[in-house]
Design a protein around this motif. Structure first.
Motif, PDB file in Angstrom:
ATOM      1  N   GLY A   1      46.733 -32.799 -23.889  1.00 27.23           N
ATOM      2  CA  GLY A   1      46.171 -31.600 -23.096  1.00 27.23           C
ATOM      3  C   GLY A   1      44.521 -31.799 -23.150  1.00 27.23           C
ATOM      4  O   GLY A   1      43.935 -30.778 -22.703  1.00 27.23           O
ATOM      5  N   HIS A   2      44.142 -32.870 -23.625  1.00 27.91           N
ATOM      6  CA  HIS A   2      42.745 -33.052 -23.520  1.00 27.91           C
ATOM      7  C   HIS A   2      41.878 -33.382 -22.446  1.00 27.91           C
ATOM      8  O   HIS A   2      42.945 -33.816 -21.394  1.00 27.91           O
ATOM      9  CB  HIS A   2      42.066 -33.884 -24.665  1.00 27.91           C
ATOM     10  CG  HIS A   2      42.139 -35.699 -24.053  1.00 27.91           C
ATOM     11  ND1 HIS A   2      43.108 -36.362 -24.502  1.00 27.91           N
ATOM     12  CD2 HIS A   2      41.324 -36.183 -23.354  1.00 27.91           C
ATOM     13  CE1 HIS A   2      42.978 -37.641 -23.563  1.00 27.91           C
ATOM     14  NE2 HIS A   2      41.975 -37.268 -22.968  1.00 27.91           N
ATOM     15  N   THR A   3      40.725 -32.989 -22.101  1.00 28.95           N
ATOM     16  CA  THR A   3      40.279 -33.315 -20.840  1.00 28.95           C
ATOM     17  C   THR A   3      38.604 -33.671 -21.057  1.00 28.95           C
ATOM     18  O   THR A   3      38.084 -33.268 -22.119  1.00 28.95           O
ATOM     19  CB  THR A   3      40.095 -32.242 -20.034  1.00 28.95           C
ATOM     20  OG1 THR A   3      39.709 -32.703 -18.557  1.00 28.95           O
ATOM     21  CG2 THR A   3      39.449 -31.188 -20.212  1.00 28.95           C
ATOM     22  N   ALA A   4      38.220 -34.606 -20.319  1.00 30.67           N
ATOM     23  CA  ALA A   4      36.706 -35.231 -20.733  1.00 30.67           C
ATOM     24  C   ALA A   4      37.021 -35.834 -22.076  1.00 30.67           C
ATOM     25  O   ALA A   4      38.131 -36.599 -22.331  1.00 30.67           O
ATOM     26  CB  ALA A   4      35.574 -34.356 -20.583  1.00 30.67           C
ATOM     27  N   SER A   5      36.145 -35.680 -23.089  1.00 27.41           N
ATOM     28  CA  SER A   5      36.580 -36.005 -24.279  1.00 27.41           C
ATOM     29  C   SER A   5      36.719 -34.763 -25.071  1.00 27.41           C
ATOM     30  O   SER A   5      36.024 -34.759 -26.347  1.00 27.41           O
ATOM     31  CB  SER A   5      35.494 -37.030 -25.009  1.00 27.41           C
ATOM     32  OG  SER A   5      35.679 -38.426 -24.400  1.00 27.41           O
TER      33      SER A   5
ATOM     34  N   GLY B   1      31.544 -37.606 -16.964  1.00 26.50           N
ATOM     35  CA  GLY B   1      31.970 -36.355 -17.874  1.00 26.50           C
ATOM     36  C   GLY B   1      32.003 -36.896 -19.233  1.00 26.50           C
ATOM     37  O   GLY B   1      32.070 -35.898 -20.106  1.00 26.50           O
ATOM     38  N   ASP B   2      32.466 -38.200 -19.469  1.00 23.92           N
ATOM     39  CA  ASP B   2      32.487 -38.463 -20.936  1.00 23.92           C
ATOM     40  C   ASP B   2      32.423 -39.875 -21.055  1.00 23.92           C
ATOM     41  O   ASP B   2      32.393 -40.544 -19.948  1.00 23.92           O
ATOM     42  CB  ASP B   2      33.823 -37.787 -21.529  1.00 23.92           C
ATOM     43  CG  ASP B   2      34.854 -38.668 -21.143  1.00 23.92           C
ATOM     44  OD1 ASP B   2      35.074 -38.625 -19.980  1.00 23.92           O
ATOM     45  OD2 ASP B   2      36.023 -38.791 -21.947  1.00 23.92           O
ATOM     46  N   GLU B   3      32.329 -40.397 -22.239  1.00 18.98           N
ATOM     47  CA  GLU B   3      32.302 -41.949 -22.491  1.00 18.98           C
ATOM     48  C   GLU B   3      32.754 -42.187 -23.884  1.00 18.98           C
ATOM     49  O   GLU B   3      32.423 -41.357 -24.858  1.00 18.98           O
ATOM     50  CB  GLU B   3      30.962 -42.383 -22.232  1.00 18.98           C
ATOM     51  CG  GLU B   3      30.627 -44.002 -22.313  1.00 18.98           C
ATOM     52  CD  GLU B   3      31.664 -44.791 -21.267  1.00 18.98           C
ATOM     53  OE1 GLU B   3      32.667 -44.811 -21.403  1.00 18.98           O
ATOM     54  OE2 GLU B   3      30.977 -45.156 -20.172  1.00 18.98           O
ATOM     55  N   ARG B   4      33.262 -43.337 -23.922  1.00 20.21           N
ATOM     56  CA  ARG B   4      33.616 -44.059 -25.162  1.00 20.21           C
ATOM     57  C   ARG B   4      32.488 -44.452 -25.848  1.00 20.21           C
ATOM     58  O   ARG B   4      31.626 -45.240 -25.098  1.00 20.21           O
ATOM     59  CB  ARG B   4      34.961 -44.781 -25.106  1.00 20.21           C
ATOM     60  CG  ARG B   4      36.260 -44.379 -24.513  1.00 20.21           C
ATOM     61  CD  ARG B   4      36.304 -44.241 -23.175  1.00 20.21           C
ATOM     62  NE  ARG B   4      37.394 -43.839 -22.597  1.00 20.21           N
ATOM     63  CZ  ARG B   4      38.641 -44.376 -22.396  1.00 20.21           C
ATOM     64  NH1 ARG B   4      38.715 -45.903 -22.611  1.00 20.21           N
ATOM     65  NH2 ARG B   4      39.817 -43.847 -21.806  1.00 20.21           N
ATOM     66  N   CYS B   5      32.144 -44.512 -27.247  1.00 19.42           N
ATOM     67  CA  CYS B   5      30.854 -44.831 -27.817  1.00 19.42           C
ATOM     68  C   CYS B   5      31.193 -46.613 -27.854  1.00 19.42           C
ATOM     69  O   CYS B   5      31.455 -47.015 -29.136  1.00 19.42           O
ATOM     70  CB  CYS B   5      30.485 -44.283 -28.911  1.00 19.42           C
ATOM     71  SG  CYS B   5      30.134 -42.622 -28.488  1.00 19.42           S
TER      72      CYS B   5
ATOM     73  N   GLY C   1      39.355 -42.905 -18.018  1.00 20.34           N
ATOM     74  CA  GLY C   1      40.685 -43.491 -18.168  1.00 20.34           C
ATOM     75  C   GLY C   1      41.399 -44.141 -17.189  1.00 20.34           C
ATOM     76  O   GLY C   1      40.346 -44.698 -16.330  1.00 20.34           O
ATOM     77  N   SER C   2      42.606 -44.119 -16.690  1.00 17.90           N
ATOM     78  CA  SER C   2      43.233 -45.203 -15.943  1.00 17.90           C
ATOM     79  C   SER C   2      43.408 -44.338 -14.233  1.00 17.90           C
ATOM     80  O   SER C   2      43.503 -45.054 -13.416  1.00 17.90           O
ATOM     81  CB  SER C   2      44.606 -45.547 -16.226  1.00 17.90           C
ATOM     82  OG  SER C   2      45.276 -44.657 -16.705  1.00 17.90           O
ATOM     83  N   THR C   3      43.865 -43.160 -14.466  1.00 21.72           N
ATOM     84  CA  THR C   3      44.134 -42.461 -13.307  1.00 21.72           C
ATOM     85  C   THR C   3      43.137 -42.625 -12.214  1.00 21.72           C
ATOM     86  O   THR C   3      43.629 -42.671 -11.029  1.00 21.72           O
ATOM     87  CB  THR C   3      44.475 -41.044 -13.516  1.00 21.72           C
ATOM     88  OG1 THR C   3      45.436 -40.955 -14.466  1.00 21.72           O
ATOM     89  CG2 THR C   3      44.849 -40.195 -12.474  1.00 21.72           C
ATOM     90  N   PRO C   4      41.912 -42.303 -12.352  1.00 18.03           N
ATOM     91  CA  PRO C   4      40.840 -42.502 -11.283  1.00 18.03           C
ATOM     92  C   PRO C   4      40.742 -43.658 -10.682  1.00 18.03           C
ATOM     93  O   PRO C   4      40.254 -43.727  -9.814  1.00 18.03           O
ATOM     94  CB  PRO C   4      39.734 -41.616 -11.677  1.00 18.03           C
ATOM     95  CG  PRO C   4      39.849 -41.996 -13.165  1.00 18.03           C
ATOM     96  CD  PRO C   4      41.156 -41.880 -13.727  1.00 18.03           C
TER      97      PRO C   4
ATOM     98  N   ASN D   1      54.825 -38.666 -17.633  1.00 19.24           N
ATOM     99  CA  ASN D   1      54.311 -38.346 -19.043  1.00 19.24           C
ATOM    100  C   ASN D   1      53.603 -37.423 -19.208  1.00 19.24           C
ATOM    101  O   ASN D   1      53.273 -36.864 -20.416  1.00 19.24           O
ATOM    102  CB  ASN D   1      53.795 -39.840 -19.454  1.00 19.24           C
ATOM    103  CG  ASN D   1      52.719 -40.195 -18.568  1.00 19.24           C
ATOM    104  OD1 ASN D   1      52.484 -40.004 -17.540  1.00 19.24           O
ATOM    105  ND2 ASN D   1      51.389 -40.502 -19.593  1.00 19.24           N
ATOM    106  N   LYS D   2      52.988 -36.838 -18.085  1.00 20.99           N
ATOM    107  CA  LYS D   2      51.903 -35.644 -18.084  1.00 20.99           C
ATOM    108  C   LYS D   2      52.781 -34.317 -17.864  1.00 20.99           C
ATOM    109  O   LYS D   2      52.051 -33.088 -17.880  1.00 20.99           O
ATOM    110  CB  LYS D   2      50.983 -35.810 -17.312  1.00 20.99           C
ATOM    111  CG  LYS D   2      49.910 -37.246 -17.407  1.00 20.99           C
ATOM    112  CD  LYS D   2      49.285 -37.154 -18.668  1.00 20.99           C
ATOM    113  CE  LYS D   2      48.369 -38.407 -18.578  1.00 20.99           C
ATOM    114  NZ  LYS D   2      47.271 -38.723 -17.708  1.00 20.99           N
ATOM    115  N   ALA D   3      54.119 -34.330 -17.249  1.00 23.60           N
ATOM    116  CA  ALA D   3      54.666 -33.357 -16.972  1.00 23.60           C
ATOM    117  C   ALA D   3      54.786 -32.304 -17.747  1.00 23.60           C
ATOM    118  O   ALA D   3      54.342 -30.919 -17.396  1.00 23.60           O
ATOM    119  CB  ALA D   3      55.766 -33.755 -16.446  1.00 23.60           C
TER     120      ALA D   3
END
Ligand code: 6PG
Length: 252
Positions: free
Chosen positions: A154-158, A71-75, A42-45, A207-209
């Motif tokens: 509310g997802h994390t990793a994928s 932790g995860d990857e887009r295919c 994603g963009s945050t890190p 937007n995450k609050a």
């Protein structure tokens, strides 16, 4: 109540997270000779990764003993703009003196299921490879640090809402088509995430609050709020957030 570190803005959040990364790396290397970290996408890190590549932080890390995973990857191919590997390569890996052999990406060009199987083999080989610092406890790989983000859903990793992967009890890595995205993802399962020594959520932005408030203070319903499933069994979980993301929390 979860352990939360709140910072005024995204820049101070990234700087604090970079200092924590260095501290954890130093402690892990002192304790068992290496530092294994699973990056989030994603963009945050991105701001954190760019800081870590800057000399003030890079000079404080022994990159020869630091091993990077995801932790995860887009295919998608590794040079695709959507690739988490590409983002980390551009922000950090191309600028830090980390040996190529220390970078263990998820090989999505092999196809989702093959990539998941190959990555799980990589984890088995590395974490039970016998050399100092490679650790398997209760038959699970124990990352020194897993970085995570949280999506607006509310997802994390994928691990997305309703995903069968949330209930995975044996596999370390799974691939599946995320219905809401219409795209395949490869992800660590909760088994591995919750075996980590340290887990750092990085969450930024207003937007995450509301979702962060639900995740941290609402009822436990990980099928709808997958970030709630992150409860390290013998590890330290800390939420690193900026004031905007924390703005819906009591006392914010
Ligand atoms: C991914 C990430 C994912 C991310 C969240 C937050 O592959 O997208 O691993 O879990 O951390 O979607 O993404 P942002 O930081 O872009 O909001």
């Amino acid at each position: 109540m979860a352990e939360i570190e709140t910072f005024p803005d995204a820049a101070s959040l990234a700087r604090a997270a970079a200092n924590q990364w260095v501290a954890l790396a130093e402690a892990s290397m002192a304790r068992h000779g290496q530092f294994s970290v699973a990056l989030s996408g994603g963009s945050t890190p991105r701001a954190l990764y760019s800081l870590l590549a800057a000399s003030e932080f890079a000079a404080r890390v022994d990159w020869s003993r630091l091993h990077v995973f995801w932790g995860d990857e887009r295919c998608v191919p590794p040079d695709d703009p959507e690739s988490n590997y590409r983002m980390a390569r551009q922000a950090l890996l191309d600028h830090a003196p980390i040996p190529l052999s220390n970078v263990h990406r998820i090989p999505c060009e092999q196809g989702p299921r093959q990539a998941a199987a190959a990555y799980e083999q990589t984890l088995h080989a590395w974490f039970s490879g016998g050399s100092a610092g490679r650790r398997v406890e209760s038959d699970l790989p124990r990352f020194d640090l897993i970085l995570l983000g949280m999506g607006e859903d509310g997802h994390t990793a994928s691990l997305f809402p309703g995903a069968a992967a949330l209930g995975e009890r044996t596999r370390w890595v799974v691939a599946y088509k995320v219905v809401t995205l219409g795209a395949w993802r490869v992800t660590l399962t909760p088994l591995v995430i919750n075996a980590a020594a340290h887990v750092m959520f990085l969450v930024s932005g207003a937007n995450k609050a509301e979702k962060l408030r639900q995740v941290l203070t609402g009822p436990y319903r990980p099928d709808e709020l997958p970030a709630q499933i992150v409860r390290p069994t013998r590890g330290h979980l800390v939420w690193w957030v900026d004031a905007a993301a924390a703005s819906a929390l009591a006392g914010a």
